[in-house]
Design a protein around this motif. Sequence first.
Motif, mmCIF file in Angstrom:
data_model
loop_
_atom_site.group_PDB
_atom_site.id
_atom_site.type_symbol
_atom_site.label_atom_id
_atom_site.label_comp_id
_atom_site.label_asym_id
_atom_site.label_seq_id
_atom_site.Cartn_x
_atom_site.Cartn_y
_atom_site.Cartn_z
ATOM 1 N N GLU A 1 0.833 -1.216 0.000
ATOM 2 C CA GLU A 1 0.000 0.000 0.000
ATOM 3 C C GLU A 1 0.865 1.262 0.000
ATOM 4 O O GLU A 1 0.572 2.232 -0.687
ATOM 5 C CB GLU A 1 -0.882 0.041 1.249
ATOM 6 N N ALA A 2 1.916 1.220 0.802
ATOM 7 C CA ALA A 2 2.770 2.409 0.895
ATOM 8 C C ALA A 2 3.487 2.661 -0.426
ATOM 9 O O ALA A 2 3.601 3.795 -0.887
ATOM 10 C CB ALA A 2 3.777 2.239 2.035
ATOM 11 N N VAL A 3 3.954 1.588 -1.050
ATOM 12 C CA VAL A 3 4.634 1.735 -2.338
ATOM 13 C C VAL A 3 3.641 2.220 -3.402
ATOM 14 O O VAL A 3 3.972 3.058 -4.238
ATOM 15 C CB VAL A 3 5.311 0.408 -2.742
ATOM 16 N N ALA A 4 2.420 1.732 -3.336
ATOM 17 C CA ALA A 4 1.400 2.196 -4.282
ATOM 18 C C ALA A 4 1.120 3.685 -4.087
ATOM 19 O O ALA A 4 0.902 4.425 -5.048
ATOM 20 C CB ALA A 4 0.115 1.386 -4.123
ATOM 21 N N ASN A 5 1.148 4.113 -2.849
ATOM 22 C CA ASN A 5 0.937 5.537 -2.567
ATOM 23 C C ASN A 5 2.031 6.373 -3.228
ATOM 24 O O ASN A 5 1.760 7.403 -3.863
ATOM 25 C CB ASN A 5 0.929 5.753 -1.051
ATOM 26 N N PHE A 6 3.262 5.902 -3.106
ATOM 27 C CA PHE A 6 4.356 6.592 -3.811
ATOM 28 C C PHE A 6 4.136 6.550 -5.317
ATOM 29 O O PHE A 6 4.230 7.586 -5.994
ATOM 30 C CB PHE A 6 5.706 5.929 -3.478
ATOM 31 N N ASN A 7 3.863 5.385 -5.845
ATOM 32 C CA ASN A 7 3.741 5.255 -7.298
ATOM 33 C C ASN A 7 2.662 6.172 -7.872
ATOM 34 O O ASN A 7 2.844 6.793 -8.920
ATOM 35 C CB ASN A 7 3.443 3.798 -7.668
#
Lengths: 557, 446
Positions: free
Chosen positions: A265-271
């Motif tokens: 989820e956190a990486v998706a937020n960055f992406n």
Amino acid sequence: MIHAVRLPWLLGGALAFGAAASLAACSGHIGDPPGEGTEEAPAFQCVGTIPGKSPIRRMTRFEYNNTVRDLLGDDTQPASSFVPEEEAMGFDNQATALGVTQILAEQYMVAAEQIAARAVSDLGALLPCDPATAGEQACATTFIQSFGRRAYRRPLTDDEVARLQDVFSWGRGEEGFSSGIELVLQVMLQSPHFLYRVEFGMPDPVEADVVPLSPHEIASRLSYMLWGSMPDEALFAAAEEGRLGTKDEVASEARRMLEDPRAREAVANFNAQWLGLSHLDNIKKDSSTYPKFYEGIRPLWRAETLAFLEDVIFEGEGDIGSVFTANYSMLNAELASFYGVEGGPATQSFERVELDSTKSSGILTHASVLAATGKPNQTSPVHRGKFVRERLLCQILPPPPNNAAFNAPDIRPDATTRERFAEHSENPACAGCHVKMDPVGFGFEHYDGIGLYRDTDQGLPIDDSGELVDTRGIDGPFEGVVELGQRLAQSEEARQCVATQWFRFAYGRVEGEDDRCSMSEIQKAFEASGFNVKELLVSLTQTDAFRYRRAVVTQAP
Amino acid sequence: MKQRTLSRRTLLRGLGGVAVGLPFLGAMADSARATAFPKRFVVFFTGLGTVRPAWIPTGTETDFTFGPILAPLEPFKKKTLVLEGVDYESAYHGPGDPHQQGIGHALTGTELQEGSLFPYACNPGKMVGWAGGISLDQFLADKLGQTTRFPSLEFGVQVQYANVSARISYRGPGQPVPPEDDPYQAYTRIFSDLGTDPEALARLRAQRKTVLDAVTGDYNRLSTRLGASDRMKVDAHLEAVREIEKRLDAPGVIGGSCNPPVLGAPVEPLENDNYPEIAKTQLDLLAMSLICDLTRVASIQWTTVQTGKVFSWLGQDEPHHTLSHSSDSDTKRQQALIDIGHWHAQQLAYLCQKLDSVPEGDGTVLDNTVILWCSDIAQGNTHARRDVPLLVLGGAGGALRTGRHLKYAGAYHNDLLIAISHAMGVPVTTFGNPLYCNGPLSGLLV
């Protein structure tokens, strides 16, 4: 260890400066230190421990929602209606841009009231003790200590416990035990120790004014960077047992945490922020020009790109090159039908779908990117080129001159997009900057304004030859977006850009002079890992910038 | 007449009833406020300037005819001041690009902060921070908004972005005040407590006081332990909490002309084509917040500068920002810009009509209000911050000489901010950077 470095990100700026002489100052790399920017910096030595800045960080809405979920099992996402974060440098979590005004303070208050009311509706689940047997006061104290440790992400001081006991007693006196607990929760959820990451570091400096962060502070840095949320019990235990003191110990926790779904989820937020996918919520498309467009497709475009990046980073090779070159994507039945993919998934869940390798190139051929950078009724070579420059190469482009008319040329039945945009290269007032954008954007011309492949433009054959200029190492003509993707996958500049973007997102701030050595370590580790994004995240936990801070110097009020 | 306070029950009965034009809350007001009708200040901000020939009236100072853009304001001409030849002189100083300067200076009259937050045009290596001072609306909120439930209210219509190009209001240097884009959130914030039964409300207030006391203590204690820049941030938060606490007992009244607007079905607040519908609701909420005396200072910001908003309801298919860059000779696109200006004037007229329909003393609520319509730049194809479109509407309780078209030759807009402050009963000698202040702009005040 002492070694002199001249950072590639500074070198890049210097090179760009040279190349820009003929480009009417239409240059600049985001990697340049803010300020003067383009002058070549003197050689810089990495001596000792240099932590960079550590501004106090307020939770974003994303972090608030996650934290409330992990703290209380409350998945109502109360922060989604808070005022949006102020965005800086393309991200919504930059510490210096996030303040609190009265409206947000009120929203915190109302949210705290609602969350607390939900939490006390099942006291048995909330409390670590039974007030009937332990006694109400004693049980409340136990709750304040155990819950407070999780809410403030550190043990409470005796003084803090005493003040919260007072709040409990007042509430209990008014309306009974449950109300006392409810008010304690309200206070905690509005406390700076919940809403901010408060850091003072350890008492003793390692040198001069540099202090190591406390184990609990390291735990919070890890959890908010890798999960966008609070630490779990294992991380609290690691902090309390002194297992976050060395680089290896921190790396080991980071690797464990990257296996948790919260990391995705956190990486998706960055992406989503890196690629500007939030724009998809607001763009307009003309359905008479694009009959296959409908409102419901927009969230699916975003979902495709996020699912694809998750697959590359967490399931696949994990290298950043695949992001620009992969000839597969993650589609569901509805998206497969939109793209006209034969034999695609039959359901609404996302599956890996192999695509024509002559027509697909990672995110560069995703409808999300192509539609977000397109006009309502036509493509936009300018914005597609700008996207590549700004998001993927970290270059900053100036907007058009004040007197420029920048309406896209009107659509004509007898001309392709490339022909209509010819003025940009013919008019010297435009050409200086547009030479950096349009010839990159022309490479995308086989994709229409909503990202669908097309053989012709206005019935005319498409010329998708393009050219890259003023890059580090990948200049030259190219044919079509697939070749562009390959070029980017080999680009040192694009790889460093990803690391720089992650630095800003992970640390909640723009890199500064003191971050040269930390940045250099990150870039080297990224390269050593074959440009693996998960390894990049681990390397972000290994720097002086992550593990240390300057001791706080208070001033008399 | 004997002053008395109406009970909550009496007021709530008014909710379902017909709105009756009442003099300003006379029976409900406490004695301090009953002595005079309140003055109110409203900012109406639209980005990207205007089309000058279609904006400037023709005729003389007092006998003039509106052009096509301002035509919808015809019913309020006697209450209007159209200003020509006023410059955002301060916006030619300090960092930032023209849009950033224009919006950041419009209400602050001072230089933007140096900073590392936002890149700016024309100088890609350079970065700029937030505005460098308090904005006029927030300044007046500090002076006039201390007895009302909200010191000020900030409404947005799809402002959505959050950066220096998207903020008009500042609590102080580097402290932007974000507007609320969602009418449903705004409604809840402004009106929901007013419908609660009195006993529950009293209980809620007592609980909030206890909780906010404890929270305030936390921020206070933390603040003293922080370095300078972190402390500034935490202190701003502390001030916001204190403000909430201070206003827990502020009066909230419903009845007479004061009725919460009825909202229709929720609409997606950021969807381009919902713009007009959201606008109407936000204007209704803004007007009613003033009429109910829940606040005396409000702003409505129409999207942001460099907006990608397409005014599709006017038959347009190009974004406003793109249109604004078209040349003066591109008649089709200039007409589109005139249509946009005309539409905004219609929205302002709608607000005026609401405020003008509520009698207050010898006049109306509008007569006790000052509305400032401003923008970031003069026009999009020059980005000039000189001779910017500025319009003042409403009487400030008789303090302004309205019904005129005033021509200046390069007056400083700081002086306009000073004059408005005077009209609002706060006679400052300077506002913003004193370098760009000569005193109240001549010709406005009675």
